[in-house]
Design a protein around this motif. Structure first.
Motif, short mmCIF file in Angstrom:
data_model
loop_
_atom_site.label_atom_id
_atom_site.label_comp_id
_atom_site.label_asym_id
_atom_site.label_seq_id
_atom_site.Cartn_x
_atom_site.Cartn_y
_atom_site.Cartn_z
N LEU A 213 -15.24 -105.14 64.99
CA LEU A 213 -16.33 -103.47 65.24
C LEU A 213 -16.54 -103.20 63.39
O LEU A 213 -17.86 -103.36 63.80
N VAL A 214 -16.35 -104.02 62.54
CA VAL A 214 -17.25 -103.48 61.44
C VAL A 214 -17.94 -104.61 61.09
O VAL A 214 -18.76 -103.98 60.46
N GLY A 215 -18.01 -105.82 61.46
CA GLY A 215 -18.55 -106.57 61.33
C GLY A 215 -19.75 -106.65 61.85
O GLY A 215 -21.57 -106.15 61.59
N LEU A 216 -19.38 -105.83 62.92
CA LEU A 216 -21.27 -105.59 63.93
C LEU A 216 -21.17 -104.54 63.93
O LEU A 216 -22.60 -104.49 63.62
N ALA A 217 -20.82 -103.53 63.26
CA ALA A 217 -21.47 -102.36 62.35
C ALA A 217 -22.13 -102.67 61.48
O ALA A 217 -23.68 -101.85 60.93
N SER A 218 -21.73 -103.29 59.95
CA SER A 218 -22.45 -103.56 59.06
C SER A 218 -23.62 -104.91 59.46
O SER A 218 -24.72 -104.69 59.24
N ALA A 219 -23.87 -105.72 60.27
CA ALA A 219 -24.66 -106.54 60.91
C ALA A 219 -25.78 -106.43 60.93
O ALA A 219 -27.00 -106.07 60.96
N VAL A 220 -25.66 -104.91 62.72
CA VAL A 220 -26.49 -104.17 63.30
C VAL A 220 -27.31 -102.96 62.28
O VAL A 220 -28.05 -102.55 61.93
N GLY A 221 -25.94 -102.35 61.87
CA GLY A 221 -27.20 -101.98 60.95
C GLY A 221 -28.05 -101.84 59.53
O GLY A 221 -29.21 -101.56 59.15
N GLY A 259 -25.96 -111.27 59.54
CA GLY A 259 -23.94 -110.78 59.54
C GLY A 259 -23.61 -111.11 60.92
O GLY A 259 -21.98 -111.30 60.52
N LEU A 260 -24.13 -111.38 61.66
CA LEU A 260 -23.51 -111.47 62.88
C LEU A 260 -22.53 -112.82 62.60
O LEU A 260 -21.65 -113.29 63.34
N GLY A 261 -23.49 -113.90 62.22
CA GLY A 261 -22.71 -115.57 62.31
C GLY A 261 -21.21 -115.40 62.03
O GLY A 261 -20.51 -115.82 62.63
N HIS A 262 -21.11 -114.76 60.86
CA HIS A 262 -19.75 -114.36 60.49
C HIS A 262 -18.62 -113.51 60.61
O HIS A 262 -17.31 -113.45 60.82
N ALA A 263 -19.57 -112.68 62.17
CA ALA A 263 -18.63 -111.52 62.32
C ALA A 263 -17.93 -111.57 63.68
O ALA A 263 -16.91 -111.44 64.19
N LEU A 264 -19.07 -112.63 64.58
CA LEU A 264 -18.90 -112.83 66.30
C LEU A 264 -17.60 -114.14 65.73
O LEU A 264 -16.48 -114.25 67.01
N PRO A 265 -16.69 -114.95 64.70
CA PRO A 265 -15.33 -115.70 65.10
C PRO A 265 -14.77 -114.65 65.75
O PRO A 265 -13.29 -114.98 65.72
N TYR A 266 -14.79 -113.33 65.10
CA TYR A 266 -13.21 -112.46 65.50
C TYR A 266 -13.35 -112.00 66.99
O TYR A 266 -12.67 -111.27 66.80
N LEU A 267 -13.99 -112.34 67.14
CA LEU A 267 -13.96 -112.83 68.59
C LEU A 267 -12.71 -113.41 69.57
O LEU A 267 -11.68 -112.81 70.32
#
Length: 325
Positions: A213-221, A259-267
Motif C-alpha cells: 500500500l505504501v509503495g503504490l501510494a508513493s509510486a502513483v503520487g 516506483g511500482l517496479g519494486h512495490a509490486l513484488p509485495y503482492l
C-alpha cells in the motif's frame, strides 16, 4: 448488425464511372494529406516540406488526368464516392494524427500511401473494359510505383544529404528532449526516491500488504506530481522541448513505473520472498537507468553507473536502516 457497414459497396460491384470517381477522390485526399505533412514540417524541416509539396503537386496532376478522362466518357457530373464507401478498401489515418507523427514516421506513411495507391490502380485497371481508361489507370499505377524514384529526385533537389542529415539530427534531438529526457528523469525519480519509504516501511512492519500500500501510494503520487510538474513548467515553445503534454505523460508514467517496479513484488504474501524479489528488481532498474543514460544521453557508462547505481544503493540502505531502527 454494425451501423453503417451495410452501406459500404464491394469494389467488384462498382461501375467503371464509380471506379474513376473513387480514383479522383482518392487523389484529392492524398494531395491534401501531403500538403498537411508539408505544413506540419515547414517550420522545423523546410526541405522535407518542399518534398511533400512536390508530391502533392504530383497527386494534383493525377487528379487532373482522371477528371479529363471522366469528362470525356461520362460528362461533368462526378459521382460522390470515397474510400470509406467501399468495403475492404485501403484506409488513411485521420489527418489530425499527423500532429503526433515523427519525421521518419511521416516519410514511412508517405511510402505506404504510394504502395496502396499503386495496388489500387492495378486492381482498378483489371476491372475496366474501356481501353483508354484501362491505359490511364495502368499508367497511374506505374507512376505511383515510380513515386519512390520521384521522391528521390525531389529529395535530391530539395533535400541534399547534408540538409537531410541536419533535419534527422533535429528530429532525433526533439525525440530526446520530448520523450527520453523527461522519461529518464521520471524513471530515476520513481526508482530512487521511492526506495527509502518503501524499504523503510518493509523493514519496519515486515508486512507485505502494508508495504504494498505504501509503495503504490508513493509510486502513483510521485507519478502524478512529476507529470504535472513537467507539463506545467515549460510549454516547449522557446526551449524546443516539444509538447508539454507528451513530456508530462513520459515523465509521469515512467515515474510511476519506477516506483511500482519494486512495490509490486509485495503482492507476494511471504515478506522475505517479496523483499528478495524487490531487491532484485531494484538492481535491474538501476542498471537500466545507467544504460539509458549511456545510450541516449551520451553519459560515459562508468559515470552513469557511479551516479545511478551508487546513489540508488545509498538511498536503499538509508531506507533499510531507518526501517530497521
Amino acid at each position: 448488425m454494425i451501423p453503417g457497414l451495410v452501406l459500404r459497396r464491394r469494389f467488384s460491384d462498382l461501375s467503371e464511372q464509380e471506379i474513376l470517381a473513387l480514383a479522383i477522390s482518392s487523389e484529392e485526399d492524398d494531395a491534401r494529406i501531403y500538403r498537411l505533412y508539408a505544413e506540419k514540417l515547414r517550420g522545423e524541416y523546410p526541405a522535407s516540406a518542399a518534398v511533400f509539396d512536390g508530391m502533392a503537386d504530383e497527386e494534383d496532376e493525377h487528379r487532373r488526368l482522371l477528371i479529363e478522362r471522366h469528362r470525356a466518357r461520362y460528362g461533368e457530373v462526378i459521382p460522390l464516392i470515397r474510400r470509406e464507401h467501399v468495403a475492404g478498401f485501403f484506409a488513411r489515418k485521420p489527418v489530425w494524427l499527423t500532429a503526433n507523427l515523427s519525421l521518419d514516421r511521416i516519410r514511412a506513411e508517405a511510402e505506404a500511401m504510394e504502395h496502396d495507391a499503386a495496388a489500387f490502380y492495378h486492381h482498378a485497371a483489371r476491372h475496366t473494359q474501356d481501353a483508354a481508361t484501362r491505359k490511364l489507370l495502368g499508367d497511374l499505377a506505374a507512376d505511383e510505383q515510380g513515386h519512390e524514384k520521384k521522391a528521390e529526385e525531389l529529395e535530391a533537389e530539395n533535400l541534399p544529404r547534408d540538409v537531410r542529415a541536419e533535419e534527422d539530427r533535429a528530429a532525433y534531438r526533439r525525440f530526446i528532449l520530448t520523450w527520453v529526457q523527461p522519461g529518464l528523469a521520471g524513471l530515476m525519480d520513481g526508482s530512487v526516491s521511492t526506495l527509502a519509504p518503501i524499504f523503510a516501511t518493509a523493514f519496519a512492519t515486515q508486512n507485505s500488504h502494508t508495504t504494498l500500500l505504501v509503495g503504490l501510494a508513493s509510486a502513483v503520487g510521485a507519478g502524478i506530481s512529476m507529470g504535472f510538474t513537467e507539463a506545467a513548467h515549460d510549454d516547449g515553445v522557446i526551449s524546443g522541448r516539444g509538447s508539454p503534454i507528451k513530456r508530462g505523460l513520459a515523465s509521469g508514467l515512467m515515474t510511476a513505473a519506477g516506483g511500482l517496479g519494486h512495490a509490486l513484488p509485495y503482492l507476494i504474501a511471504d515478506f522475505w520472498t517479496a523483499t528478495m524479489v524487490a531487491i532484485a528488481v531494484v538492481f535491474v532498474e538501476l542498471w537500466v537507468i545507467a544504460w539509458i543514460q549511456n545510450r541516449y544521453m551520451e553519459t560515459p557508462f562508468l559515470r552513469a553507473v557511479v551516479q545511478v547505481v551508487l546513489g540508488g544503493a545509498l538511498v536503499f540502505l538509508a531506507g533499510i536502516l531507518i526501517g530497521a531502527g
